[in-house]
Motif scaffolding. Structure first.
Motif, PDB file in Angstrom:
ATOM      1  N   SER A 142      -9.415  -2.720   8.134  1.00 29.87           N
ATOM      2  CA  SER A 142     -10.094  -3.651   7.239  1.00 29.87           C
ATOM      3  C   SER A 142     -11.239  -4.377   7.942  1.00 29.87           C
ATOM      4  O   SER A 142     -12.076  -4.999   7.292  1.00 29.87           O
ATOM      5  CB  SER A 142      -9.110  -4.657   6.650  1.00 29.87           C
ATOM      6  N   ARG A 147     -11.549  -3.391   2.406  1.00 23.84           N
ATOM      7  CA  ARG A 147     -10.350  -4.221   2.403  1.00 23.84           C
ATOM      8  C   ARG A 147      -9.261  -3.591   1.531  1.00 23.84           C
ATOM      9  O   ARG A 147      -8.111  -3.484   1.908  1.00 23.84           O
ATOM     10  CB  ARG A 147     -10.716  -5.608   1.895  1.00 23.84           C
ATOM     11  N   SER A 150      -7.961  -0.185   2.884  1.00 24.87           N
ATOM     12  CA  SER A 150      -7.109  -0.296   4.062  1.00 24.87           C
ATOM     13  C   SER A 150      -5.760  -0.896   3.688  1.00 24.87           C
ATOM     14  O   SER A 150      -4.738  -0.528   4.271  1.00 24.87           O
ATOM     15  CB  SER A 150      -7.789  -1.128   5.141  1.00 24.87           C
ATOM     16  N   TYR A 151      -5.740  -1.786   2.683  1.00 30.98           N
ATOM     17  CA  TYR A 151      -4.445  -2.301   2.227  1.00 30.98           C
ATOM     18  C   TYR A 151      -3.614  -1.176   1.649  1.00 30.98           C
ATOM     19  O   TYR A 151      -2.408  -1.077   1.894  1.00 30.98           O
ATOM     20  CB  TYR A 151      -4.651  -3.398   1.181  1.00 30.98           C
TER      21      TYR A 151
END
Lengths: 262, 183
Positions: A142, A147, A150-151
Motif C-alpha cells: 500500500s 490502497r 493491497s487490502y
C-alpha cells in the motif's frame, strides 16, 4: 503422496527482539539485506552481510540448527551451483585434477551468496507469524499507492493461509476414499496415471468451489465490501527498534554499493 | 460477480495451488532446479472462469505463501511467479476474448509457446547473474529449459482441458439454484 507434514509452516514461536519487530520493517529490511547480498562485489565484503545476518539469527533465539535444516533441503541446489563453478571457472594454481584456485574461490563466492540469501529469507519466515506477514506484505504494497488492491491482496493471503490446512486434509481424505474404492495411483503409464489422478483432482476442485461459495455468503453476511477498515483488531505500531533495524539494513546496502562502485 | 466472491475464490484457489506446489518433482536429473509442480492448474482454471487478472493473482499469492511456508531461495520463487503469471495471463486473455473450446486450446498453446520463450529470456538473464556462471552454462541448459517449460505447461494445459468443463458447470449450476431459491 502425504499431506499434513507442512501445515505448521516455518514459524517458530519464541519471545525475542526479532519476533517483536514490526512486520513492515522486517519485510523491507529483509528485502534490502537480500539485495545487498546479491550486489556484493568480492569474497571479502561478504563479511558485512554475514555479520548482520548472524547477529540477527543470534538475537532471534531460535538456534542455528533449526536454520540449518532449512538450508539442508536446498543441498542439491547448492551442490549444483558449486560444481558448475568448479567446472567452468579455470585459472590460477591447479590444485587437484580439474580443480583450480580460481574455481575454488568463485565456488565459495556463489555458495556463500546462496546460503546467506536463504538464511536472510529464513529469518523473516521463522520469526513472523503467517497472518502478521500477510499484514506486512499488505502495508508495504500500500506504500505504492494501491490502497484498495493491497487490502484485497492481504485479505486473499489471509484466507489462503486459513484454508491451506483445511484443503490439505480434504485432499488426504479424498485420496484415501478413492484408494478404498480400489483406485490405484502407482501403476501404469504416465498418461494413464494422469487420467486416474482426475478422480482426486475433480472432487478436490468441486469441494474448493463449494467452500468458496459458502465463504462468499458468509463474508457478504458480515458486510464485507472490499473497503479497507478504519480500525484494525491488531494495530501495527512502529517503534524505535524497527527504525534501528531498518537503518542497519540501509547502511548495509549503502556500504555494499560504495564497495561495489567506488 | 461480486468483488467479495472474487476475493473468496482467489483466496481458496491460492490455498489449493500452494498445497499442489508441495508435490514438486524434478523432470531432468541434470538440471535439478527445474522442478515440475501442478500448482498452475487451479490458477489456470480460475483465469478461465473469472478472467486473466484473477488467475495471475492466484499465482502471485501462491508463490508468496509457498515462500512463507517453506522459505529458502527467493530468486527461484520470483522467477516461478513471473513465468506462471505470464502463462496464466495469456491463456486467460485469449479465452476471455472468445469463450469456446477451440479458443481455450488455442490460448493454452499460445501461452505455452510464449511463456517458454519468456522463461528462456529470463533464464538467460538470471543464470549468469545469480549463479555467476558463464553464458556457456546457459547455452548448455538451453535444451533443458525449453523442454522443461514445454512439458510443464503442456501437462498443465492438458489436465486443465480434461477438468475444466466438469468443474465450471458447477458455478453456473449454483447461480441458477440460488436464483430459483430466491424465487
Amino acid at each position: 503422496m502425504k499431506f499434513g507434514s507442512f501445515l505448521v509452516g516455518r514459524y517458530v514461536h519464541v519471545e525475542s527482539p526479532i519476533h517483536s519487530l514490526d512486520p513492515r520493517a522486517k519485510f523491507l529490511g529483509t528485502l534490502l539485506v537480500i539485495i545487498s547480498v546479491l550486489l556484493v562485489p568480492n569474497l571479502f565484503f561478504y563479511i558485512l552481510p554475514a555479520i548482520l545476518i548472524l547477529s540477527l539469527i543470534r538475537m532471534s533465539r531460535i538456534g542455528f540448527p533449526v536454520y540449518l535444516t532449512g538450508i539442508r533441503s536446498f543441498w542439491f541446489f547448492l551442490v549444483f551451483a558449486a560444481v558448475v563453478q568448479l567446472v567452468s571457472v579455470r585459472g590460477g594454481v591447479r590444485i587437484f585434477s580439474f580443480i583450480t584456485s580460481e574455481g575454488l574461490l568463485s565456488c565459495t563466492f556463489v555458495v556463500l551468496r546462496l546460503v546467506l540469501i536463504i538464511l536472510a529469507a529464513e529469518i523473516f519466515s521463522m520469526t513472523t507469524p503467517p497472518l502478521l506477514s500477510a499484514r506486512g506484505v499488505e502495508s508495504v504494497l500500500s506504500l505504492f499507492g494501491m490502497r484498495k488492491l493491497s487490502y484485497e491482496i492481504g485479505m486473499i493471503m489471509t484466507i489462503a493461509m486459513r484454508f491451506v490446512p483445511i484443503l490439505a486434509m480434504e485432499a488426504d481424505r479424498i485420496l484415501k476414499a478413492q484408494i478404498a474404492r480400489g483406485a490405484d495411483f502407482e501403476k501404469g503409464k504416465l498418461m494413464d496415471r494422469l487420467k486416474r489422478l482426475l478422480v482426486v483432482v475433480i472432487p478436490l476442485l468441486v469441494s474448493a468451489m463449494r467452500k468458496a461459495e459458502e465463504l462468499t455468503v458468509a463474508m457478504e453476511a458480515r458486510l464485507y465490501t472490499g473497503e479497507p477498515p478504519k480500525i484494525r483488531y491488531r494495530q501495527l505500531a512502529w517503534s524505535t527498534k524497527d527504525t534501528i533495524f531498518l537503518a542497519f539494513s540501509v547502511i548495509l546496502l549503502c556500504s555494499i554499493l560504495v564497495a561495489r562502485y567506488l | 460477480m461480486t468483488r467479495t466472491k472474487k476475493v473468496a475464490f482467489i483466496g481458496i484457489f491460492s490455498a489449493l495451488a500452494t498445497i499442489l506446489m508441495f508435490l514438486e518433482f524434478p523432470i531432468f536429473p541434470q538440471a535439478s532446479f527445474l522442478k515440475y509442480d501442478p500448482s498452475e492448474i487451479p490458477a489456470l482454471i480460475l483465469s478461465f472462469l473469472f478472467g486473466p487478472g484473477t488467475g495471475m493473482l492466484v499465482v502471485l499469492v501462491k508463490d508468496i505463501l509457498f515462500f512463507l511456508l517453506k522459505s529458502g531461495d527467493p530468486v527461484g520463487i520470483a522467477v516461478n511467479a513471473a513465468v506462471g503469471m505470464m502463462f496464466v495471463g495469456i491463456a486467460g486473455l485469449v479465452y476471455s476474448q472468445k469463450r469456446t473450446k477451440v479458443s481455450a486450446v488455442k490460448g493454452m498453446i499460445l501461452a505455452t509457446l510464449f511463456t517458454t520463450a519468456f522463461a528462456l529470456g529470463l533464464n538467460a538473464f538470471i543464470v549468469p547473474l545469480y549463479f555467476k556462471a558463464p553464458f556457456e552454462l546457459f547455452l548448455n541448459l538451453f535444451a533443458f529449459i525449453v523442454a522443461f517449460n514445454l512439458i510443464k505447461f503442456g501437462v498443465d494445459s492438458f489436465v486443465t482441458f480434461l477438468v475444466y468443463k466438469r468443474v465450471s458447470f458447477l458455478l453456473k449450476l449454483e447461480v441458477v439454484e440460488r436464483r430459483q431459491r430466491n424465487g
